[in-house]
Design an enzyme around this catalytic site. Structure first.
Site, PDB file in Angstrom:
ATOM      1  CB  CYS A   1      -6.275  -8.426   4.470  1.00 15.01           C
ATOM      2  SG  CYS A   1      -4.802  -7.797   5.290  1.00 15.01           S
TER       3      CYS A   1
ATOM      4  CG  HIS B   1       1.398  -2.344   9.880  1.00 13.71           C
ATOM      5  ND1 HIS B   1       0.067  -2.682   9.998  1.00 13.71           N
ATOM      6  CD2 HIS B   1       1.469  -1.011  10.067  1.00 13.71           C
ATOM      7  CE1 HIS B   1      -0.637  -1.583  10.218  1.00 13.71           C
ATOM      8  NE2 HIS B   1       0.186  -0.549  10.280  1.00 13.71           N
TER       9      HIS B   1
HETATM   10  P1  5GP Z   1      -1.437   2.098  10.666  1.00 16.81           P
HETATM   11  O1  5GP Z   1      -2.086   3.445  10.793  1.00 16.81           O
HETATM   12  O2  5GP Z   1      -2.435   1.006  10.441  1.00 16.81           O
HETATM   13  O3  5GP Z   1      -0.457   1.795  11.773  1.00 16.81           O
HETATM   14  O4  5GP Z   1      -0.517   2.200   9.395  1.00 16.81           O
HETATM   15  C1  5GP Z   1      -0.922   1.863   8.128  1.00 16.81           C
HETATM   16  C2  5GP Z   1       0.141   2.396   7.198  1.00 16.81           C
HETATM   17  O5  5GP Z   1       0.025   1.713   5.972  1.00 16.81           O
HETATM   18  C3  5GP Z   1      -0.019   3.892   6.913  1.00 16.81           C
HETATM   19  O6  5GP Z   1       1.193   4.562   7.249  1.00 16.81           O
HETATM   20  C4  5GP Z   1      -0.329   3.937   5.406  1.00 16.81           C
HETATM   21  O7  5GP Z   1       0.283   5.030   4.765  1.00 16.81           O
HETATM   22  C5  5GP Z   1       0.198   2.611   4.912  1.00 16.81           C
HETATM   23  N1  5GP Z   1      -0.536   2.036   3.786  1.00 16.81           N
HETATM   24  C6  5GP Z   1      -1.894   1.925   3.675  1.00 16.81           C
HETATM   25  N2  5GP Z   1      -2.217   1.325   2.516  1.00 16.81           N
HETATM   26  C7  5GP Z   1      -1.041   1.051   1.893  1.00 16.81           C
HETATM   27  C8  5GP Z   1      -0.738   0.445   0.633  1.00 16.81           C
HETATM   28  O8  5GP Z   1      -1.613   0.029  -0.134  1.00 16.81           O
HETATM   29  N3  5GP Z   1       0.562   0.333   0.306  1.00 16.81           N
HETATM   30  C9  5GP Z   1       1.566   0.787   1.135  1.00 16.81           C
HETATM   31  N4  5GP Z   1       2.824   0.635   0.698  1.00 16.81           N
HETATM   32  N5  5GP Z   1       1.311   1.368   2.323  1.00 16.81           N
HETATM   33  C10 5GP Z   1       0.023   1.505   2.699  1.00 16.81           C
HETATM   34 ZN    ZN Z   2      -3.794  -9.658   6.103  1.00 18.45          ZN
END
Ligand code: 5GP
Ligand code: ZN
Length: 105
Positions: free
Chosen positions: A5, A97
């Site tokens: 994760c 998140h």
């Molecule tokens: P979701 O689409 O799951 O709601 O959002 C995931 C978010 O996490 C995306 O906006 C993506 O840019 C961000 N994200 C994915 N991997 C990483 C990472 O390794 N570091 C950071 N800082 N953000 C990440």
């Molecule tokens: Zn986790």
């Protein structure tokens, strides 16, 4: 801590990510691919895959209070919050998140 994760690893400090804010419940850091001028993520320290798996009301409250504190810290008085739940809704990282998105003001 869940193996494989990415957010558990970030919470654990594995990547040396700068935290905008950290408390007992959450860390806050910049989204790696910002969709708005300010785009930060509030991430619980414990692994919860999505909102559907969250049953801790206290944690939910702490996360929302952290949203407010983090927005203030980065200078946002107006902002959107977003929680993507499930793949079809656009969830890519299966560790809960809350997105905070706004323009610098
Ligand atoms: P979701 O689409 O799951 O709601 O959002 C995931 C978010 O996490 C995306 O906006 C993506 O840019 C961000 N994200 C994915 N991997 C990483 C990472 O390794 N570091 C950071 N800082 N953000 C990440
Ligand atoms: Zn986790």
């Amino acid at each position: 801590m869940e193996e494989n994760c990415i957010f558990c690893k970030i919470v654990n400090g594995d990547f040396g990510t700068d935290f905008i804010l950290e408390n007992d419940y959450a860390v806050v850091f910049n989204d790696i691919n910002p969709k708005t001028p300010v785009h930060i993520l509030v991430v619980p320290k414990t692994h919860v895959a999505s909102l559907n798996e969250l049953d801790d009301k206290n944690l939910l409250g702490e996360l929302m209070m952290t949203v407010k504190q983090a927005a203030k810290k980065v200078g946002l008085s107006s902002y959107k919050t977003l929680i993507n739940t499930g793949k079809e809704a656009g969830q890519e990282v299966f560790h809960l998140h809350i997105h905070i998105m706004g323009d610098k003001n």
